[in-house]
Motif scaffolding. Structure first.
Motif, PDB file in Angstrom:
ATOM      1  N   TYR A  32       0.851  -1.185   0.000  1.00  0.00           N
ATOM      2  CA  TYR A  32       0.000   0.000   0.000  1.00  0.00           C
ATOM      3  C   TYR A  32       0.884   1.231   0.000  1.00  0.00           C
ATOM      4  CZ  TYR A  32      -4.334  -2.516   1.044  1.00  0.00           C
ATOM      5  OH  TYR A  32      -5.427  -3.330   0.973  1.00  0.00           O
ATOM      6  N   PHE A  33       0.385   2.327  -0.584  1.00  0.00           N
ATOM      7  CA  PHE A  33       1.130   3.586  -0.574  1.00  0.00           C
ATOM      8  C   PHE A  33       0.251   4.673   0.034  1.00  0.00           C
ATOM      9  CE2 PHE A  33      -1.454   3.964  -4.300  1.00  0.00           C
ATOM     10  CZ  PHE A  33      -1.693   5.321  -4.458  1.00  0.00           C
ATOM     11  N   GLU A  34       0.892   5.697   0.549  1.00  0.00           N
ATOM     12  CA  GLU A  34       0.156   6.815   1.130  1.00  0.00           C
ATOM     13  C   GLU A  34      -0.065   7.884   0.061  1.00  0.00           C
ATOM     14  OE1 GLU A  34       0.211   9.518   5.181  1.00  0.00           O
ATOM     15  OE2 GLU A  34       2.066   8.555   4.523  1.00  0.00           O
ATOM     16  N   ASP A  35      -1.327   8.195  -0.206  1.00  0.00           N
ATOM     17  CA  ASP A  35      -1.617   9.197  -1.230  1.00  0.00           C
ATOM     18  C   ASP A  35      -1.473  10.611  -0.670  1.00  0.00           C
ATOM     19  OD1 ASP A  35      -3.972   9.818   0.147  1.00  0.00           O
ATOM     20  OD2 ASP A  35      -5.300   8.855  -1.300  1.00  0.00           O
ATOM     21  N   GLU A  36      -1.749  11.612  -1.485  1.00  0.00           N
ATOM     22  CA  GLU A  36      -1.565  13.015  -1.093  1.00  0.00           C
ATOM     23  C   GLU A  36      -2.457  13.433   0.073  1.00  0.00           C
ATOM     24  OE1 GLU A  36      -2.228  15.183  -4.682  1.00  0.00           O
ATOM     25  OE2 GLU A  36      -0.345  14.537  -5.574  1.00  0.00           O
ATOM     26  N   ASP A  37      -3.576  12.726   0.252  1.00  0.00           N
ATOM     27  CA  ASP A  37      -4.509  13.041   1.342  1.00  0.00           C
ATOM     28  C   ASP A  37      -4.215  12.266   2.620  1.00  0.00           C
ATOM     29  OD1 ASP A  37      -5.937  14.791  -0.348  1.00  0.00           O
ATOM     30  OD2 ASP A  37      -7.132  13.124  -1.138  1.00  0.00           O
ATOM     31  N   GLY A  38      -3.132  11.477   2.610  1.00  0.00           N
ATOM     32  CA  GLY A  38      -2.773  10.700   3.785  1.00  0.00           C
ATOM     33  C   GLY A  38      -3.507   9.374   3.885  1.00  0.00           C
ATOM     34  N   GLU A  39      -4.250   9.002   2.839  1.00  0.00           N
ATOM     35  CA  GLU A  39      -4.966   7.719   2.808  1.00  0.00           C
ATOM     36  C   GLU A  39      -4.049   6.631   2.251  1.00  0.00           C
ATOM     37  OE1 GLU A  39      -8.222   7.083   3.747  1.00  0.00           O
ATOM     38  OE2 GLU A  39      -8.287   9.129   4.509  1.00  0.00           O
ATOM     39  N   TRP A  40      -4.182   5.429   2.800  1.00  0.00           N
ATOM     40  CA  TRP A  40      -3.393   4.298   2.313  1.00  0.00           C
ATOM     41  C   TRP A  40      -4.180   3.585   1.222  1.00  0.00           C
ATOM     42  CZ3 TRP A  40       1.583   3.782   3.353  1.00  0.00           C
ATOM     43  CH2 TRP A  40       2.096   4.482   4.430  1.00  0.00           C
ATOM     44  N   ARG A  41      -3.555   3.436   0.041  1.00  0.00           N
ATOM     45  CA  ARG A  41      -4.193   2.841  -1.130  1.00  0.00           C
ATOM     46  C   ARG A  41      -3.411   1.612  -1.595  1.00  0.00           C
ATOM     47  NH1 ARG A  41      -8.983   5.378  -1.205  1.00  0.00           N
ATOM     48  NH2 ARG A  41      -8.723   7.618  -1.074  1.00  0.00           N
ATOM     49  N   PRO A  42      -4.113   0.570  -2.070  1.00  0.00           N
ATOM     50  CA  PRO A  42      -3.409  -0.624  -2.550  1.00  0.00           C
ATOM     51  C   PRO A  42      -2.744  -0.385  -3.900  1.00  0.00           C
ATOM     52  CG  PRO A  42      -5.759  -0.859  -2.879  1.00  0.00           C
ATOM     53  CD  PRO A  42      -5.559   0.424  -2.130  1.00  0.00           C
ATOM     54  N   THR A  43      -1.642  -1.075  -4.113  1.00  0.00           N
ATOM     55  CA  THR A  43      -0.976  -1.073  -5.419  1.00  0.00           C
ATOM     56  C   THR A  43      -1.245  -2.422  -6.088  1.00  0.00           C
ATOM     57  OG1 THR A  43       1.095  -2.063  -4.666  1.00  0.00           O
ATOM     58  CG2 THR A  43       0.889   0.338  -4.444  1.00  0.00           C
ATOM     59  N   LYS A  44      -0.734  -2.593  -7.282  1.00  0.00           N
ATOM     60  CA  LYS A  44      -0.831  -3.884  -7.956  1.00  0.00           C
ATOM     61  C   LYS A  44       0.239  -4.854  -7.460  1.00  0.00           C
ATOM     62  CE  LYS A  44      -2.894  -2.091 -12.155  1.00  0.00           C
ATOM     63  NZ  LYS A  44      -2.808  -2.008 -13.619  1.00  0.00           N
ATOM     64  N   LYS A  45       1.177  -4.343  -6.665  1.00  0.00           N
ATOM     65  CA  LYS A  45       2.264  -5.163  -6.127  1.00  0.00           C
ATOM     66  C   LYS A  45       1.729  -6.017  -4.989  1.00  0.00           C
ATOM     67  CE  LYS A  45       5.582  -1.469  -6.904  1.00  0.00           C
ATOM     68  NZ  LYS A  45       6.487  -0.544  -6.195  1.00  0.00           N
ATOM     69  N   GLY A  46       1.681  -7.308  -5.194  1.00  0.00           N
ATOM     70  CA  GLY A  46       1.201  -8.190  -4.148  1.00  0.00           C
ATOM     71  C   GLY A  46       0.969  -9.592  -4.669  1.00  0.00           C
TER      72      GLY A  46
END
Length: 70
Positions: A32-46
């Motif tokens: 997961y990465f942290e977006d500009e709003d501070g939310e954690w979003r999933p990536t395709k890496k997994g």
């Protein structure tokens, strides 16, 4: 169901969770990465693992960890 969250670096985390999709239950290990709003979003890496192979994956990861230790 979130099982564990591991900090990969300051901008990424690895989340291990149990998920269900189309009637099948699996273990999801995803970055997961942290977006500009501070939310954690999933990536395709997994990777999604079924219960049948998890013991083999754990053994392989332990073997790789021992190899890194020298």
């Amino acid at each position: 169901m979130l099982i564990c969250e591991i900090e990969k670096n300051t901008k990424e985390r690895i989340r291990i969770s149990i998920e269900e999709y189309r009637g099948s239950t699996f273990i999801d290990c995803r970055v997961y990465f942290e977006d500009e709003d501070g939310e954690w979003r999933p990536t395709k890496k997994g990777i999604a693992l079924n219960g049948y192979c998890i013991a083999d994956v754990i053994k392989a990861l332990q073997k790789a960890g021992r190899a890194l230790e020298g």
